[in-house]
Design a protein around this motif. Structure first.
Motif, PDB file in Angstrom:
ATOM      1  N   ALA A 133      26.002  58.194 -19.137  1.00 20.98           N
ATOM      2  CA  ALA A 133      25.414  58.972 -17.902  1.00 20.98           C
ATOM      3  C   ALA A 133      26.373  58.752 -16.852  1.00 20.98           C
ATOM      4  O   ALA A 133      26.629  59.970 -16.297  1.00 20.98           O
ATOM      5  CB  ALA A 133      24.042  58.642 -17.606  1.00 20.98           C
ATOM      6  N   PRO A 134      26.919  57.691 -16.372  1.00 21.51           N
ATOM      7  CA  PRO A 134      27.459  57.397 -14.974  1.00 21.51           C
ATOM      8  C   PRO A 134      28.870  58.165 -15.102  1.00 21.51           C
ATOM      9  O   PRO A 134      29.439  58.000 -16.310  1.00 21.51           O
ATOM     10  CB  PRO A 134      27.771  56.141 -14.805  1.00 21.51           C
ATOM     11  CG  PRO A 134      26.548  55.264 -15.469  1.00 21.51           C
ATOM     12  CD  PRO A 134      26.430  56.317 -16.909  1.00 21.51           C
ATOM     13  N   GLY A 135      29.258  58.788 -13.998  1.00 17.60           N
ATOM     14  CA  GLY A 135      30.413  59.577 -14.279  1.00 17.60           C
ATOM     15  C   GLY A 135      31.670  58.549 -13.590  1.00 17.60           C
ATOM     16  O   GLY A 135      31.667  57.381 -13.735  1.00 17.60           O
ATOM     17  N   ASN A 136      32.678  58.915 -12.690  1.00 12.59           N
ATOM     18  CA  ASN A 136      33.615  58.301 -12.009  1.00 12.59           C
ATOM     19  C   ASN A 136      33.201  57.192 -11.152  1.00 12.59           C
ATOM     20  O   ASN A 136      31.983  57.225 -10.440  1.00 12.59           O
ATOM     21  CB  ASN A 136      34.466  59.145 -11.196  1.00 12.59           C
ATOM     22  CG  ASN A 136      35.399  59.791 -12.362  1.00 12.59           C
ATOM     23  OD1 ASN A 136      35.953  59.454 -13.237  1.00 12.59           O
ATOM     24  ND2 ASN A 136      36.124  61.088 -11.712  1.00 12.59           N
ATOM     25  N   ILE A 137      33.817  55.858 -11.507  1.00 18.70           N
ATOM     26  CA  ILE A 137      33.111  54.737 -10.725  1.00 18.70           C
ATOM     27  C   ILE A 137      34.410  54.368  -9.989  1.00 18.70           C
ATOM     28  O   ILE A 137      35.528  54.065 -10.230  1.00 18.70           O
ATOM     29  CB  ILE A 137      32.909  53.815 -11.901  1.00 18.70           C
ATOM     30  CG1 ILE A 137      31.432  54.385 -12.555  1.00 18.70           C
ATOM     31  CG2 ILE A 137      32.452  52.271 -11.138  1.00 18.70           C
ATOM     32  CD1 ILE A 137      31.193  53.260 -13.764  1.00 18.70           C
ATOM     33  N   PHE A 138      34.031  53.560  -8.891  1.00 17.49           N
ATOM     34  CA  PHE A 138      34.912  52.746  -7.942  1.00 17.49           C
ATOM     35  C   PHE A 138      34.996  51.253  -8.599  1.00 17.49           C
ATOM     36  O   PHE A 138      33.983  50.679  -8.250  1.00 17.49           O
ATOM     37  CB  PHE A 138      34.261  52.997  -6.769  1.00 17.49           C
ATOM     38  CG  PHE A 138      35.338  52.021  -5.501  1.00 17.49           C
ATOM     39  CD1 PHE A 138      36.346  52.874  -4.858  1.00 17.49           C
ATOM     40  CD2 PHE A 138      35.241  50.721  -5.264  1.00 17.49           C
ATOM     41  CE1 PHE A 138      37.150  52.469  -4.119  1.00 17.49           C
ATOM     42  CE2 PHE A 138      36.055  50.436  -4.392  1.00 17.49           C
ATOM     43  CZ  PHE A 138      37.125  50.960  -3.972  1.00 17.49           C
ATOM     44  N   PHE A 139      36.061  51.127  -9.379  1.00 16.87           N
ATOM     45  CA  PHE A 139      36.201  49.830 -10.078  1.00 16.87           C
ATOM     46  C   PHE A 139      37.056  49.087  -9.102  1.00 16.87           C
ATOM     47  O   PHE A 139      37.931  49.513  -8.548  1.00 16.87           O
ATOM     48  CB  PHE A 139      36.869  49.776 -11.136  1.00 16.87           C
ATOM     49  CG  PHE A 139      36.037  50.202 -12.461  1.00 16.87           C
ATOM     50  CD1 PHE A 139      35.122  49.445 -13.112  1.00 16.87           C
ATOM     51  CD2 PHE A 139      36.178  51.584 -12.921  1.00 16.87           C
ATOM     52  CE1 PHE A 139      34.266  50.038 -13.946  1.00 16.87           C
ATOM     53  CE2 PHE A 139      35.559  52.170 -13.827  1.00 16.87           C
ATOM     54  CZ  PHE A 139      34.573  51.274 -14.578  1.00 16.87           C
ATOM     55  N   ALA A 140      36.380  47.771  -8.658  1.00 18.26           N
ATOM     56  CA  ALA A 140      37.157  46.949  -7.576  1.00 18.26           C
ATOM     57  C   ALA A 140      37.469  45.468  -7.917  1.00 18.26           C
ATOM     58  O   ALA A 140      36.937  44.962  -8.920  1.00 18.26           O
ATOM     59  CB  ALA A 140      36.358  46.880  -6.499  1.00 18.26           C
ATOM     60  N   ASN A 141      38.735  45.210  -7.577  1.00 15.86           N
ATOM     61  CA  ASN A 141      38.924  43.643  -7.658  1.00 15.86           C
ATOM     62  C   ASN A 141      38.059  42.781  -6.824  1.00 15.86           C
ATOM     63  O   ASN A 141      38.340  43.037  -5.553  1.00 15.86           O
ATOM     64  CB  ASN A 141      40.581  43.605  -7.569  1.00 15.86           C
ATOM     65  CG  ASN A 141      40.962  42.077  -7.680  1.00 15.86           C
ATOM     66  OD1 ASN A 141      40.015  41.172  -7.205  1.00 15.86           O
ATOM     67  ND2 ASN A 141      42.162  41.691  -8.145  1.00 15.86           N
ATOM     68  N   ARG A 142      37.101  42.355  -7.228  1.00 19.03           N
ATOM     69  CA  ARG A 142      36.150  41.696  -6.384  1.00 19.03           C
ATOM     70  C   ARG A 142      36.682  40.716  -5.327  1.00 19.03           C
ATOM     71  O   ARG A 142      36.213  40.602  -4.220  1.00 19.03           O
ATOM     72  CB  ARG A 142      34.758  41.176  -6.985  1.00 19.03           C
ATOM     73  CG  ARG A 142      33.730  40.565  -6.033  1.00 19.03           C
ATOM     74  CD  ARG A 142      32.531  40.090  -6.871  1.00 19.03           C
ATOM     75  NE  ARG A 142      31.701  41.034  -7.221  1.00 19.03           N
ATOM     76  CZ  ARG A 142      30.850  40.922  -8.241  1.00 19.03           C
ATOM     77  NH1 ARG A 142      30.637  39.941  -8.720  1.00 19.03           N
ATOM     78  NH2 ARG A 142      30.125  42.086  -8.510  1.00 19.03           N
ATOM     79  N   GLU A 143      37.602  39.813  -5.822  1.00 23.02           N
ATOM     80  CA  GLU A 143      38.188  38.912  -4.820  1.00 23.02           C
ATOM     81  C   GLU A 143      39.278  39.277  -3.873  1.00 23.02           C
ATOM     82  O   GLU A 143      39.085  38.869  -2.738  1.00 23.02           O
ATOM     83  CB  GLU A 143      38.925  37.842  -5.877  1.00 23.02           C
ATOM     84  CG  GLU A 143      38.065  37.035  -6.763  1.00 23.02           C
ATOM     85  CD  GLU A 143      37.420  37.649  -7.859  1.00 23.02           C
ATOM     86  OE1 GLU A 143      36.445  37.163  -8.392  1.00 23.02           O
ATOM     87  OE2 GLU A 143      38.096  38.667  -8.295  1.00 23.02           O
ATOM     88  N   MET A 144      39.710  40.679  -4.092  1.00 24.51           N
ATOM     89  CA  MET A 144      40.423  41.240  -2.864  1.00 24.51           C
ATOM     90  C   MET A 144      39.622  41.695  -1.942  1.00 24.51           C
ATOM     91  O   MET A 144      40.094  41.681  -0.730  1.00 24.51           O
ATOM     92  CB  MET A 144      41.520  41.954  -4.020  1.00 24.51           C
ATOM     93  CG  MET A 144      42.693  41.632  -4.647  1.00 24.51           C
ATOM     94  SD  MET A 144      43.720  42.751  -5.507  1.00 24.51           S
ATOM     95  CE  MET A 144      44.741  43.321  -3.823  1.00 24.51           C
TER      96      MET A 144
END
Length: 555
Positions: free
Chosen positions: A216-227
């Motif tokens: 179901a989810p569309g485009n996601i903001f994938f992040a480098n959590r540490e940065m």
């Protein structure tokens, strides 16, 4: 899409050559009335959707809800059975064309993965792979010709010129084979959820393809959590959505330094539009106000998102060559920590985790709040795309459907294991818990990315990634649960518009070019307003009217 790339370099195939076609347009192929004067469903007798029959699957460790939240598995099933009996093919050559996000696969003489797939399917699969960056142009050329392959996937989120006209005029009507209880002859296709068939839609009331299901989810903001943590973004921003557009801009400025950039982007991603538009409360492509359909381009919330993307670009936080980078290269930059984030589809997570090599945490960030109606996430179309078949005799169509049925075998079966992990001993081994472990042969290129047969047909997806920690799987499961109530759906999914089929690709490209120019500061927001008026006049309003008519007929 690049037109300079040579035809030979694009159509590098295992066995299917490309017939030269001079005109990269479907007007000559489908604009001559051969499709029957319209592709809409209103006023037609509509074929019944395939009868859904759930397959037996292993009990999940993290149960889904049967709709917006997937089943999650933290370990591989201890018992793996068969979903089919015998080989679906008859030894004949089957030609197919599909998009790729990898490199061309090796020839079948040396490719153990392809050899095993051919053996299991009982066919000689000759696959043409078309790079993502060139997909629209090359598919338009292919579709304009008469030398079509047996199986064609129309996918990747692209709109192809006169797509529905092509499907109606040159592809096989699958209704008699798949409509209603007829689909039970192909039990793995019957296991594809009804939402996927509906989001694929009918053409002229007929079932013309097989959907490739997606969550179901569309485009996601994938992040480098540490940065991002180093730039002052608290973890709660990712897990509870407690951040705003101001927080994003401030942190992105702090993160961007020393030739590292906060926001990765690609040519096909349009500066992360799929994340920013819902964050500001824009509708998902179309808004149904009860009597008409309004394009999201024409809404004030969309314009607010464009203005914010313009601010981000002016701050220098995007990777500089965002409009020339392919999505494949953008993923490489994210993996190399040149960029701190990337907008991509939900399924990209499975490749991002191993690419990180444990150097950082790949975090799916909950949407930031950009406006009073913001903080939302677009629901994906329930399909990556759909697969159509060239017109052929009924026995040939049945053979091809058996091939697709094999590819759609569910998680926890021997068929799924082969298609997704390869041959045990060659492409994977097992760890102490029985989980598949990829070998160097798989990692080195003999894999389902470079041989993208799962884009021809696939099982309903689950949350399980070999070699990925249970915590990472639980993170995505929790993300789905939290975003489910705020998913914004597109009311036009599955609907057909004659005007959209004929002209949407062209008018969408025109307005998207202006959008990119506005974001980059080369055009003004007043230019955006003018572009919206032109889009509406050139067919946008007409498409909305036709969708409204189709929507009323589909109730």
């Amino acid at each position: 899409m690049s037109s300079e790339l040579s035809r030979r370099s694009v159509f590098r195939a295992i066995g299917l050559g490309a017939t030269a076609v001079a005109v990269p347009s479907l007007i000559s192929a489908c604009g001559d009335g051969t499709s029957g004067g319209g592709v809409g469903n209103a006023g037609t007798e509509q074929a019944a959707w395939p009868t859904y029959t759930a397959a037996k699957v292993p009990t999940p460790d993290l149960p889904g809800d049967g709709n917006d939240v997937q089943n999650g598995y933290t370990k591989y099933p201890s018992e793996v059975g068969n979903a089919t009996s015998g080989k679906p093919g008859d030894g004949s050559v089957v030609k197919a064309v599909v998009i790729t996000y990898g490199t061309p696969p090796g020839p079948k003489e040396t490719n153990k993965f392809l050899q095993a797939v051919n053996e299991a399917l009982g066919i000689d699969l000759q696959l043409t792979v078309v790079p993502d960056a060139d997909y629209q142009a090359k598919m338009a050329t292919l579709m304009a010709g008469d030398d079509l392959p047996d199986i064609m996937n129309i996918g990747g989120g692209y709109i192809l010129p006169r797509e529905a006209d092509f499907v109606a005029s040159k592809c096989a009507d699958l209704s008699e084979f798949l409509s209603g209880d007829a689909v039970k002859a192909y039990p793995n296709l019957a296991n594809i959820p009804t939402r996927a068939w509906k989001d694929m839609g009918r053409v002229k009331g007929r079932i013309m393809g097989v959907p490739v299901e997606r969550p179901a989810p569309g485009n996601i903001f994938f992040a480098n959590r540490e940065m991002w943590k180093g730039a002052g973004v608290d973890e709660a921003a990712f897990t509870s959505g407690s951040w705003t557009s101001s927080d994003l801009l401030t942190a992105a400025k702090a993160l961007t330094k020393d030739k590292k950039y906060a926001l990765g982007a690609s040519k096909s991603g349009n500066f992360g539009l799929g994340v920013h538009a819902p964050a500001w409360g824009a509708p998902n492509l179309w808004k149904n106000d009860g009597t008409s359909f309004v394009s999201y381009f024409a809404t004030p919330e969309f314009k607010q998102a464009v203005a914010f993307m313009r601010d981000l670009y002016a701050a220098g936080v995007y990777y500089p060559d965002a409009l020339t980078v392919s999505q494949v290269d953008a993923k490489t930059q994210f993996a190399g920590q040149i960029t701190g984030s990337l907008t991509d589809g939900f399924g990209a997570y499975s490749s991002m985790i191993p690419a990180a090599k444990g150097a950082y945490t790949v975090a799916p960030a909950l949407p930031y709040v950009g406006g009073s109606a913001g903080g939302k996430l677009f629901a994906a179309r329930s399909v990556f795309g759909y697969t159509v078949l060239k017109k052929a005799a009924p026995d040939r169509i049945k053979l091809l459907l058996r091939v697709l049925d094999f590819l759609a075998a569910p998680f926890g079966t021997k068929e799924y294991e082969l298609i997704h992990y390869g041959v045990e001993g060659a492409h994977f081994t097992r760890d102490a818990a029985g989980n598949p472990v990829q070998t160097d042969l798989w990692k080195g290129g003999e894999n389902k990315t470079n041989l993208p047969i799962t884009y021809l047909c696939d099982a309903p997806q689950v949350l399980f990634y070999p070699g990925v920690s249970p915590d990472a799987i639980a993170l995505m499961h929790a993300f789905e649960k939290k975003t489910a109530p705020n998913l914004v759906r597109n009311p036009a999914y599955g609907l057909v518009s004659d005007t959209a089929s004929k002209s949407e690709a062209a008018i969408r490209k025109t307005i998207t070019d202006v959008l990119n120019a506005v974001v980059m500061g080369r055009s003004s927001l007043d230019d955006w307003d003018a572009a919206v008026k032109r889009y509406k006049a050139d067919g946008g309003d007409k498409i909305g009217e036709e969708y409204a008519k189709e929507y009323a007929a589909s109730k």
